[in-house]
Scaffold this active site. Structure first.
Site, PDB file in Angstrom:
ATOM      1  CB  SER A 168      -0.965  -0.033   1.182  1.00 41.98           C
ATOM      2  OG  SER A 168      -1.965   0.949   1.054  1.00 41.98           O
ATOM      3  CD  GLU A 229      -5.079  -4.275  -4.145  1.00 36.74           C
ATOM      4  OE1 GLU A 229      -4.881  -3.086  -3.803  1.00 36.74           O
ATOM      5  OE2 GLU A 229      -4.207  -5.152  -4.122  1.00 36.74           O
ATOM      6  CG  HIS A 285      -5.562  -2.231  -0.548  1.00 36.38           C
ATOM      7  ND1 HIS A 285      -4.580  -1.983  -1.484  1.00 36.38           N
ATOM      8  CD2 HIS A 285      -5.205  -1.522   0.566  1.00 36.38           C
ATOM      9  CE1 HIS A 285      -3.667  -1.159  -0.966  1.00 36.38           C
ATOM     10  NE2 HIS A 285      -4.033  -0.865   0.266  1.00 36.38           N
TER      11      HIS A 285
END
Length: 310
Positions: A168, A229, A285
């Site tokens: 991330s 995602e 995610h």
């Protein structure tokens, strides 16, 4: 049968006899406190193999968001080494975390892991503020000038075999390091990188990297993203805010953006980066992180890495 099960369940509620409970520990794992020259406190989690080091020292993997990932990653690495019947070389794992027990410290990681936006007035295209972000270059200086020397002073490590791994914002930071100081690491693992951050601020650094690609040894990059995602996972479509979440995922283009980035880097003349791109099926995610980081360890320490050095 019902009575037997009820009695067994009741037995589980009886306190265990013996001394008071102690925190669980695993062999070869330790934690050290480190305060940077800027006065910022860090928790440094370290896993050292039980196998003796090779002649040049252990390879080292530096991992971001240490509070969240260290336990899982270190235990997986320990179980996958060749001495345990696995395929990976033993390595020192160094996970960088923050004070406290929360798995994610958003204010600290937002400051450390995001590059400066192109224009301050744009800020970070999110709920964060410009004042609390944009410290990636300072954080990289901490890793290079303070953390790495501290690790080398205490453990036999190979400075020529080091990896950086992040998810991330950590994936975004990993790309920042690759684009601005590619010689810092030999292997980069950018899992679900936040390419959208600050209206794509990382694109400026990518463009400068592509315009003046580094010479010398080829760097390796594993770029991963979860299949869900960019669109909402079917299991999340009953959420009250499902429509808003789906719009945000579509706007951020996590899958397409990562795929396009991999293609652009692979096309740079001279191929300064050996790029591998992987979409992790079925993952969102959040759930993509452990899968990606384990794949990153395999990329860094597995048979393919050994063959590439030969």
């Amino acid at each position: 049968m019902l009575r037997t099960l009820a009695l067994a369940a009741a037995a589980l509620l009886v306190p265990l006899a013996g001394p008071a409970a102690e925190p669980a520990t695993l062999p070869g794992m330790e934690e050290r406190a480190l305060v940077s020259r800027e006065g910022l406190a860090y928790r440094i989690f370290i896993a050292v193999p039980q196998a003796p080091p090779p002649p040049n020292g252990y390879p080292v993997a530096y991992v971001l968001d240490g509070n969240a990932v260290f336990g899982t990653l270190a235990d997986l690495a320990r179980g996958q080494t060749r001495s345990q019947g696995g395929l990976m070389e033993p390595a020192v794992l160094v996970a960088i975390g923050y004070p406290g027990d929360a798995p994610i410290n958003m204010p600290r990681r937002a400051r450390d892991l995001t590059p400066a936006p192109a224009t301050p007035e744009k800020g970070a295209w999110t709920y964060l503020t410009p004042e609390g972000t944009g410290g990636a270059s300072a954080f990289l200086a901490f890793i290079e000038d303070e953390l790495k020397p501290a690790i080398a002073a205490h453990f036999p490590v190979d400075p020529a075999r080091q990896a950086l791994m992040g998810h991330s914002f950590g994936g975004l930071f990993t790309l920042h390091v690759l684009f601005t100081r590619p010689s810092a690491f030999g292997t980069y693992v950018a899992a679900s990188p936040s390419l959208w951050w600050a209206d794509g601020a990382i694109a400026r650094e990518e463009a400068a990297f592509a315009a003046h690609p580094p010479r010398g040894a080829q760097r390796r990059l594993l770029l991963t993203v979860g299949a869900y995602e960019q669109e909402l996972h079917p299991g999340l479509r009953t959420r009250a805010d499902a429509e808003a979440v789906a719009r945000k995922l579509a706007d951020r283009r996590m899958v397409d953006g990562a795929r396009d980035l991999a293609a652009r880097l692979a096309a740079i003349p001279g191929q300064p980066v050996d790029v591998a791109f992987t979409v992790l099926p079925g993952q969102t995610h959040g759930s993509a992180a452990p899968h990606a980081l384990l794949l990153g360890l395999e990329t860094f320490l597995g048979p393919a890495a050994s063959q590439a050095r030969q």
